[in-house]
Enzyme design. Structure first.
Site, PDB file in Angstrom:
ATOM      1  CE  LYS A 111      27.314  86.858  66.709  1.00  0.00           C
ATOM      2  NZ  LYS A 111      27.187  87.676  67.882  1.00  0.00           N
ATOM      3  CE  LYS A 193      20.644  88.906  65.037  1.00  0.00           C
ATOM      4  NZ  LYS A 193      20.921  88.646  66.373  1.00  0.00           N
ATOM      5  CE  LYS A 196      24.197  95.776  69.431  1.00  0.00           C
ATOM      6  NZ  LYS A 196      24.718  95.044  70.588  1.00  0.00           N
TER       7      LYS A 196
END
Ligand code: TYM
Length: 327
Positions: A111, A193, A196
């Site tokens: 991130k 993966k 959201k």
């Protein structure tokens, strides 16, 4: 009775990865354990959030918890920022964590991408997660595989404090990971993966997706060109991911499903998967609409925060005392 704690970030688009990896465990565990399920709003502000949207997403997750079958009579449901102990314990744990171990967290590396301007909260995020867990003397933490490293760090910190500050300051928790569903991959790119926040809405199936959206996303899911339905993550990641989803929703073993579709094309298999997924999500959608509009929702969160606070205050008293904090 064991104590169970877990949480979900209120960032919208809660998807079948969240459900199959974590949320369905929440329901499974509530009959035989003391379960505490949190909406971790403090975690979600590690990246900028629109305040109105955030408030909406908090209530959405609360309603989703109940819509999938978490019963507020059996389990405690509450919002993280309603219990100040999370932030307080987080600081104490920060002082007992190493920058080296935090730098090794793959989620932080992914991130932050090495940016100087990465929010410091992304770096200390796993400490807040450890505080969530340790605040409730948690025995079991049901989560998906992507949280394994964070759970390991939480255990390390708990053991460290128990060894260096005072024995039994913290209960050392165990993660609970499912055999099938613990890592659901993106439908458009089965090497990353399901998430959201991915831009392509067809990369995921959200729990509140309508039937036609579910159909579209599955029918266009990436597969391969060899045409054979078998489980082989390395060479056939797309088909293997769809088999995992099929298995998790149906409760049937992968071998059994592979045998059923022997000689069939991907189209037939996908159509069956569409039907199974639609069937699983329809009642959740229906329950959600009812619960989200009800007044009961706010009461559940208020009562939940009160119960959580009672436990948290007791733990904080012990922890502060062991550290010699306060007077
Ligand atoms: P979050 O909100 O990203 O995800 C919620 C849960 O869903 C699981 N999950 C998945 N499982 C299978 N396949 C996927 N593709 C997938 N994506 C997500 C996650 O493992 C998680 O269990 N840090 C946590 C929230 C948290 C927490 C905690 C969890 C904060 N404090 C304390 C447990 C205990 C997170 O970001 O989850």
């Amino acid at each position: 009775m064991k104590r169970v704690f877990s949480g979900v970030q209120p960032t919208g688009n809660i998807h079948i990865g969240n459900y199959l990896g974590a949320l369905r465990q929440f329901v499974e565990l509530q009959d035989e354990n003391e379960c505490i399920y949190c909406i971790v709003d403090l975690h979600s502000i590690t990246v900028p959030q629109d305040p109105k949207e955030l408030r909406k997403h908090i209530l959405d997750v609360a309603a989703l918890y109940m819509a999938i079958g978490i019963d507020p009579k059996k389990s405690t449901i509450f919002v993280q920022s309603d219990v100040s102990g999370h932030a307080e314990l987080s600081w104490i744990l920060t002082c007992n964590s190493y920058t080296g171990e935090l730098s090794r967290m793959t989620q932080f590396k992914d991130k932050s991408k090495g940016r100087e301007s990465a929010p410091a909260g992304l770096f200390t995020y796993p400490i807040l997660m450890a505080a969530d867990i340790l605040l409730y003397d948690t025995d079991i933490v049901p989560v998906g595989n992507d949280q394994k490293q964070h759970i390991e760090l939480c255990r390390d910190i708990a053991i460290r404090v128990n060894n260096t500050v005072k024995k039994n300051t913290f209960v050392v928790p165990d993660g609970r990971f499912l055999k099938s569903g613990a890592r659901i991959m993106a439908l458009d790119d089965p090497t990353s993966k399901m998430s959201k926040s991915a831009e392509n809405e067809h990369s995921r199936i959200s729990l509140l997706d309508a039937d036609n959206k579910i159909k579209k996303s599955i029918m266009r899911a990436t597969t391969d060109s060899d045409g054979e339905i078998r489980f082989d993550i390395e060479n056939k990641p797309g088909v293997s991911n769809l088999l995992s989803i099929y298995s998790a929703f149906s409760g049937r073993g992968i071998d059994d499903i592979v045998a059923q579709f022997d000689g069939c094309g991907y189209g037939d298999f996908k159509k069956e998967l569409v039907a199974i997924t639609q069937e699983a999500l329809a009642p959740i959608r229906k329950n959600f609409d009812e619960i989200r509009e009800s007044e009961e929702l706010i009461k559940v969160l208020k009562d939940g925060a009160e119960k959580a606070n009672t436990i948290a205050e007791k733990t904080m008293k012990r922890v502060k005392n062991n550290f010699g904090l306060g007077y």
